[in-house]
Design a protein around this motif. Structure first.
Motif, PDB file in Angstrom:
ATOM      1  N   ARG A   1       0.823  -1.211   0.000  1.00 31.66           N
ATOM      2  CA  ARG A   1       0.000   0.000   0.000  1.00 31.66           C
ATOM      3  C   ARG A   1       0.857   1.261   0.000  1.00 31.66           C
ATOM      4  O   ARG A   1       0.536   2.236  -0.672  1.00 31.66           O
ATOM      5  CB  ARG A   1      -0.964  -0.017   1.182  1.00 31.66           C
ATOM      6  CG  ARG A   1      -2.065  -1.031   0.973  1.00 31.66           C
ATOM      7  CD  ARG A   1      -3.078  -1.031   2.052  1.00 31.66           C
ATOM      8  NE  ARG A   1      -4.116  -2.009   1.750  1.00 31.66           N
ATOM      9  CZ  ARG A   1      -5.108  -2.290   2.543  1.00 31.66           C
ATOM     10  NH1 ARG A   1      -5.235  -1.656   3.698  1.00 31.66           N
ATOM     11  NH2 ARG A   1      -5.991  -3.186   2.212  1.00 31.66           N
ATOM     12  N   LEU A   2       1.955   1.239   0.745  1.00 31.12           N
ATOM     13  CA  LEU A   2       2.854   2.394   0.740  1.00 31.12           C
ATOM     14  C   LEU A   2       3.489   2.571  -0.635  1.00 31.12           C
ATOM     15  O   LEU A   2       3.607   3.701  -1.134  1.00 31.12           O
ATOM     16  CB  LEU A   2       3.921   2.240   1.830  1.00 31.12           C
ATOM     17  CG  LEU A   2       3.402   2.346   3.263  1.00 31.12           C
ATOM     18  CD1 LEU A   2       4.515   1.988   4.253  1.00 31.12           C
ATOM     19  CD2 LEU A   2       2.842   3.730   3.544  1.00 31.12           C
ATOM     20  N   ASP A   3       3.901   1.462  -1.260  1.00 34.37           N
ATOM     21  CA  ASP A   3       4.445   1.535  -2.617  1.00 34.37           C
ATOM     22  C   ASP A   3       3.411   2.120  -3.579  1.00 34.37           C
ATOM     23  O   ASP A   3       3.743   2.929  -4.448  1.00 34.37           O
ATOM     24  CB  ASP A   3       4.880   0.150  -3.109  1.00 34.37           C
ATOM     25  CG  ASP A   3       6.155  -0.331  -2.448  1.00 34.37           C
ATOM     26  OD1 ASP A   3       6.856   0.482  -1.802  1.00 34.37           O
ATOM     27  OD2 ASP A   3       6.455  -1.542  -2.563  1.00 34.37           O
ATOM     28  N   HIS A   4       2.161   1.711  -3.412  1.00 30.46           N
ATOM     29  CA  HIS A   4       1.108   2.230  -4.276  1.00 30.46           C
ATOM     30  C   HIS A   4       0.930   3.731  -4.097  1.00 30.46           C
ATOM     31  O   HIS A   4       0.725   4.471  -5.061  1.00 30.46           O
ATOM     32  CB  HIS A   4      -0.214   1.509  -4.025  1.00 30.46           C
ATOM     33  CG  HIS A   4      -1.325   2.086  -4.841  1.00 30.46           C
ATOM     34  ND1 HIS A   4      -2.306   2.872  -4.297  1.00 30.46           N
ATOM     35  CD2 HIS A   4      -1.572   2.042  -6.161  1.00 30.46           C
ATOM     36  CE1 HIS A   4      -3.119   3.271  -5.247  1.00 30.46           C
ATOM     37  NE2 HIS A   4      -2.703   2.785  -6.383  1.00 30.46           N
ATOM     38  N   LEU A   5       1.009   4.210  -2.855  1.00 32.51           N
ATOM     39  CA  LEU A   5       0.892   5.650  -2.604  1.00 32.51           C
ATOM     40  C   LEU A   5       1.999   6.421  -3.323  1.00 32.51           C
ATOM     41  O   LEU A   5       1.750   7.459  -3.939  1.00 32.51           O
ATOM     42  CB  LEU A   5       0.942   5.936  -1.100  1.00 32.51           C
ATOM     43  CG  LEU A   5      -0.280   5.518  -0.295  1.00 32.51           C
ATOM     44  CD1 LEU A   5      -0.012   5.704   1.192  1.00 32.51           C
ATOM     45  CD2 LEU A   5      -1.503   6.320  -0.722  1.00 32.51           C
ATOM     46  N   VAL A   6       3.209   5.903  -3.272  1.00 32.94           N
ATOM     47  CA  VAL A   6       4.337   6.561  -3.943  1.00 32.94           C
ATOM     48  C   VAL A   6       4.135   6.526  -5.462  1.00 32.94           C
ATOM     49  O   VAL A   6       4.345   7.528  -6.155  1.00 32.94           O
ATOM     50  CB  VAL A   6       5.673   5.913  -3.523  1.00 32.94           C
ATOM     51  CG1 VAL A   6       6.823   6.422  -4.371  1.00 32.94           C
ATOM     52  CG2 VAL A   6       5.937   6.172  -2.049  1.00 32.94           C
ATOM     53  N   GLU A   7       3.725   5.372  -5.999  1.00 31.54           N
ATOM     54  CA  GLU A   7       3.478   5.259  -7.440  1.00 31.54           C
ATOM     55  C   GLU A   7       2.393   6.246  -7.881  1.00 31.54           C
ATOM     56  O   GLU A   7       2.528   6.919  -8.902  1.00 31.54           O
ATOM     57  CB  GLU A   7       3.047   3.838  -7.804  1.00 31.54           C
ATOM     58  CG  GLU A   7       4.148   2.823  -7.737  1.00 31.54           C
ATOM     59  CD  GLU A   7       3.618   1.399  -7.910  1.00 31.54           C
ATOM     60  OE1 GLU A   7       2.508   1.225  -8.469  1.00 31.54           O
ATOM     61  OE2 GLU A   7       4.314   0.476  -7.480  1.00 31.54           O
ATOM     62  N   ARG A   8       1.334   6.323  -7.113  1.00 32.85           N
ATOM     63  CA  ARG A   8       0.234   7.232  -7.438  1.00 32.85           C
ATOM     64  C   ARG A   8       0.707   8.687  -7.390  1.00 32.85           C
ATOM     65  O   ARG A   8       0.375   9.483  -8.264  1.00 32.85           O
ATOM     66  CB  ARG A   8      -0.909   7.016  -6.441  1.00 32.85           C
ATOM     67  CG  ARG A   8      -2.063   7.915  -6.629  1.00 32.85           C
ATOM     68  CD  ARG A   8      -3.128   7.256  -7.469  1.00 32.85           C
ATOM     69  NE  ARG A   8      -4.327   8.077  -7.410  1.00 32.85           N
ATOM     70  CZ  ARG A   8      -4.912   8.569  -8.488  1.00 32.85           C
ATOM     71  NH1 ARG A   8      -4.464   8.270  -9.668  1.00 32.85           N
ATOM     72  NH2 ARG A   8      -5.972   9.315  -8.378  1.00 32.85           N
ATOM     73  N   HIS A   9       1.510   9.032  -6.380  1.00 32.80           N
ATOM     74  CA  HIS A   9       2.070  10.379  -6.289  1.00 32.80           C
ATOM     75  C   HIS A   9       2.912  10.681  -7.527  1.00 32.80           C
ATOM     76  O   HIS A   9       2.785  11.762  -8.129  1.00 32.80           O
ATOM     77  CB  HIS A   9       2.918  10.519  -5.020  1.00 32.80           C
ATOM     78  CG  HIS A   9       3.688  11.793  -4.969  1.00 32.80           C
ATOM     79  ND1 HIS A   9       3.102  12.995  -4.633  1.00 32.80           N
ATOM     80  CD2 HIS A   9       4.987  12.049  -5.250  1.00 32.80           C
ATOM     81  CE1 HIS A   9       4.025  13.942  -4.711  1.00 32.80           C
ATOM     82  NE2 HIS A   9       5.163  13.390  -5.074  1.00 32.80           N
ATOM     83  N   ASP A  10       3.766   9.753  -7.914  1.00 33.45           N
ATOM     84  CA  ASP A  10       4.619   9.956  -9.090  1.00 33.45           C
ATOM     85  C   ASP A  10       3.786  10.116 -10.365  1.00 33.45           C
ATOM     86  O   ASP A  10       4.095  10.951 -11.220  1.00 33.45           O
ATOM     87  CB  ASP A  10       5.602   8.799  -9.245  1.00 33.45           C
ATOM     88  CG  ASP A  10       6.656   8.770  -8.149  1.00 33.45           C
ATOM     89  OD1 ASP A  10       6.791   9.778  -7.404  1.00 33.45           O
ATOM     90  OD2 ASP A  10       7.347   7.732  -8.016  1.00 33.45           O
ATOM     91  N   GLN A  11       2.711   9.335 -10.507  1.00 34.45           N
ATOM     92  CA  GLN A  11       1.842   9.449 -11.675  1.00 34.45           C
ATOM     93  C   GLN A  11       1.198  10.831 -11.732  1.00 34.45           C
ATOM     94  O   GLN A  11       1.165  11.469 -12.788  1.00 34.45           O
ATOM     95  CB  GLN A  11       0.755   8.374 -11.644  1.00 34.45           C
ATOM     96  CG  GLN A  11       1.255   6.994 -11.924  1.00 34.45           C
ATOM     97  CD  GLN A  11       0.168   5.941 -11.690  1.00 34.45           C
ATOM     98  OE1 GLN A  11      -0.893   6.230 -11.147  1.00 34.45           O
ATOM     99  NE2 GLN A  11       0.458   4.716 -12.106  1.00 34.45           N
ATOM    100  N   LEU A  12       0.682  11.289 -10.601  1.00 35.58           N
ATOM    101  CA  LEU A  12       0.049  12.612 -10.568  1.00 35.58           C
ATOM    102  C   LEU A  12       1.051  13.719 -10.852  1.00 35.58           C
ATOM    103  O   LEU A  12       0.737  14.694 -11.553  1.00 35.58           O
ATOM    104  CB  LEU A  12      -0.642  12.834  -9.218  1.00 35.58           C
ATOM    105  CG  LEU A  12      -1.878  11.984  -8.960  1.00 35.58           C
ATOM    106  CD1 LEU A  12      -2.370  12.176  -7.523  1.00 35.58           C
ATOM    107  CD2 LEU A  12      -2.982  12.318  -9.952  1.00 35.58           C
TER     108      LEU A  12
END
Length: 189
Positions: free
Chosen positions: A169-180
């Protein structure tokens, strides 16, 4: 399929709907059924009224089907499994997770792909959430999506470890931040 044998493991009505959909997409289902390249089966019963659902017997059935596909010179086996049919309505959550773990292990060791069908009204929501966490890809509303909720089952009990889930879930948060951030940079150009 690329030289693979396809096994539909589902109830009769679901099997007919799947075959109808494949025909609609232009696949010669009649020829595939006649050659044995597609088999619609209800398999052997793996539910005993006294013992309940048996993950071991279900996986043994798939293992046998993969062996037959190999002996018939197919390059592998594709499974399409209606989970409500395979498991029955009252399978305990622990048995469901055990089955998911055994199925994942089986798939990793065979030339086999599996698409599990989960009806949103066929199982309790907590079991569907468990299913969501155990599948690396999901098809929903006609779209195939990589599943960022996927957490591989581990250990003998097949439990999802909290540490793994937290890390994913933490990895997903970082990935989502990078995408945005990428989208915002592109919009500013």
């Amino acid at each position: 399929a690329r030289g693979e044998k396809c096994l539909l493991y589902c109830g009769e009505a679901t099997g007919k709907e799947i075959l109808k959909g494949l025909r609609y997409k232009g696949i010669d289902i009649g020829g595939a059924l006649a050659r044995g390249a597609v088999v619609a089966t209800q398999g052997t019963t793996t539910r005993d009224a006294r013992k309940g659902f048996s993950p071991e017997e279900q996986i043994a059935f798939y293992h046998s089907a993969a062996g037959i596909a190999g002996s018939e010179k197919y390059t592998g086996l594709r499974l399409c499994v209606d989970m409500s049919f395979a498991l029955g309505k009252d399978v305990p959550r622990e048995r469901f997770l055990e089955y998911q773990r055994k199925l994942s292990s089986f798939l990793a060791g065979e030339k086999c792909l599996c698409m599990c069908l989960h009806g949103l009204t066929d199982s309790p929501a907590d079991m569907l959430l468990d299913a969501l966490r155990t599948h690396p890809f999901v098809i929903h509303k006609g779209r195939l999506a990589g599943n960022f909720y996927f957490v591989p089952l581990t250990g003998e009990t097949g439990k999802i470890e909290a540490g793994q889930m937290l890390e994913r879930r933490l990895d997903h948060l970082v990935e989502r931040h990078d995408q945005l951030a990428r989208i915002q940079r592109q919009a500013l150009r």
